[in-house]
Motif scaffolding. Structure first.
Motif, PDB file in Angstrom:
ATOM      1  N   ALA A 145      -7.369  13.715  -3.681  1.00  0.00           N
ATOM      2  CA  ALA A 145      -8.049  13.281  -4.910  1.00  0.00           C
ATOM      3  C   ALA A 145      -8.620  11.884  -4.771  1.00  0.00           C
ATOM      4  N   ASP A 146      -8.081  11.100  -3.850  1.00  0.00           N
ATOM      5  CA  ASP A 146      -8.526   9.720  -3.690  1.00  0.00           C
ATOM      6  C   ASP A 146      -9.488   9.553  -2.522  1.00  0.00           C
ATOM      7  N   ALA A 147      -9.861  10.660  -1.896  1.00  0.00           N
ATOM      8  CA  ALA A 147     -10.778  10.543  -0.750  1.00  0.00           C
ATOM      9  C   ALA A 147     -12.145  10.121  -1.256  1.00  0.00           C
ATOM     10  N   GLY A 178       6.392  12.734  -8.164  1.00  0.00           N
ATOM     11  CA  GLY A 178       5.624  13.538  -9.100  1.00  0.00           C
ATOM     12  C   GLY A 178       4.461  12.791  -9.713  1.00  0.00           C
ATOM     13  N   GLU A 202       1.330   1.359 -10.753  1.00  0.00           N
ATOM     14  CA  GLU A 202       2.554   1.680 -10.017  1.00  0.00           C
ATOM     15  C   GLU A 202       3.778   1.125 -10.725  1.00  0.00           C
ATOM     16  N   ARG A 213       0.856  -1.184   0.000  1.00  0.00           N
ATOM     17  CA  ARG A 213       0.000   0.000   0.000  1.00  0.00           C
ATOM     18  C   ARG A 213       0.894   1.236   0.000  1.00  0.00           C
ATOM     19  N   LEU A 214       0.911   1.944  -1.118  1.00  0.00           N
ATOM     20  CA  LEU A 214       1.777   3.102  -1.220  1.00  0.00           C
ATOM     21  C   LEU A 214       1.034   4.359  -0.767  1.00  0.00           C
ATOM     22  N   PRO A 215       1.735   5.304  -0.164  1.00  0.00           N
ATOM     23  CA  PRO A 215       1.074   6.544   0.243  1.00  0.00           C
ATOM     24  C   PRO A 215       0.775   7.414  -0.969  1.00  0.00           C
ATOM     25  N   GLY A 216      -0.132   8.355  -0.801  1.00  0.00           N
ATOM     26  CA  GLY A 216      -0.382   9.322  -1.850  1.00  0.00           C
ATOM     27  C   GLY A 216       0.772  10.302  -1.933  1.00  0.00           C
ATOM     28  N   ARG A 217       0.615  11.293  -2.841  1.00  0.00           N
ATOM     29  CA  ARG A 217       1.711  12.237  -3.003  1.00  0.00           C
ATOM     30  C   ARG A 217       1.973  12.929  -1.674  1.00  0.00           C
ATOM     31  N   GLN A 268       2.633  10.302  -8.169  1.00  0.00           N
ATOM     32  CA  GLN A 268       1.625   9.829  -7.231  1.00  0.00           C
ATOM     33  C   GLN A 268       0.466  10.819  -7.163  1.00  0.00           C
ATOM     34  N   PRO A 269      -0.761  10.332  -7.089  1.00  0.00           N
ATOM     35  CA  PRO A 269      -1.894  11.261  -7.008  1.00  0.00           C
ATOM     36  C   PRO A 269      -1.965  11.927  -5.637  1.00  0.00           C
TER      37      PRO A 269
END
Lengths: 151, 100
Positions: free
Chosen positions: A148-150, A141, A81, A11-15, A143-144
């Motif tokens: 925006a992903d909420a 740069g 990814e 699970r990668l973090p957002g920007r 990563q969203p």
């Protein structure tokens, strides 16, 4: 049915908010190390050492901020990814190539003029530092934004 | 459009700005009360990828597109399209008009 052998996706973090700041800090440290090769004396050596230390701090913070996405194996990333990670290496390779080309020009000028004071240790170190953090910087740069992903 | 919201589009195949890919993922998800995390878990991707798909920042591979269609029990062309989807409310309203 999920494949029991396949490891779970990471699970990668957002920007990260600090992503651009960390990238700028790492780039600044590379520039200082690079510039340190054109001067002499103890002050230059101290400044170069501080820049080295700063780069390591920025590098590991940037790496943690992107969840080590630039270094994870293929089976820990989903297809988006994976494409982002692969693109980060292509972009990093191109940027590093440009930096090497600039260094080559400097080397030619140094050889022709003979008056430049260039420490090639600093120049090569700066190029290595650049190669180290560029993939993570490109991933940052791509990563969203978390907002925006909420849902 | 290859650049949207300052994010570079990342897709397996470059289609160019003249051949976008539209989707109904957000609508279908809302109909089923499914969160992005739920959908992501069912198709084995990270939730950020679902968000990128919905925003059009990422075009899925054929495999992912088919997996998404399977989750909703729909053909893939009902989930993804080359032309913008007509709002479902407009389709229903026009259908009621014909029967009036």
């Amino acid at each position: 049915m999920p494949d029991p052998v396949k490891p779970p996706l990471r699970r990668l973090p957002g920007r990260p908010r600090s992503g651009r700041s960390l990238t700028a800090a790492a780039l600044l440290c590379c520039a200082v190390v690079y510039a340190g090769g054109f001067s002499d004396g103890p002050v230059s050596a101290v400044v170069t050492a501080v820049a080295w230390a700063g780069w390591f701090v920025a590098y590991f913070m940037l790496r943690a901020a992107v969840g080590e996405a630039a270094d994870l194996p293929d089976d820990r990333l989903d297809e988006r990814e994976l494409a982002l990670r692969n693109r980060s290496y292509v972009s990093a390779y191109r940027l590093l190539g440009a930096a090497v080309a600039v260094s080559l020009v400097v080397a030619i000028v140094d050889d022709a003029v003979g008056d430049l004071v260039v420490s090639w240790y600093n120049v090569l170190s700066a190029l290595l530092l650049l190669a180290g953090f560029l993939p993570s910087a490109v991933v940052v740069g791509g990563q969203p934004h978390p907002e925006a992903d909420a849902d | 459009m290859l650049r949207k919201n300052n994010d570079l589009l990342v897709c397996p195949i470059k289609r160019g700005p003249d051949r976008p890919l539209y989707n109904r993922l957000a609508v279908l998800r809302a109909e089923r009360g499914m969160s992005r995390a739920d959908l992501a878990e069912r198709v084995d991707v990270n939730p950020q990828t679902v968000g990128s798909l919905e925003r059009g920042d990422y075009f899925p591979s054929l495999d992912l597109a088919l997996r998404l269609a399977e989750v909703f029990g729909l053909p893939v062309e009902a989930v993804f399209s080359r032309v913008p989807f007509t709002p479902l409310s407009s389709q229903v309203y026009r259908r009621d008009d014909r029967h009036a």
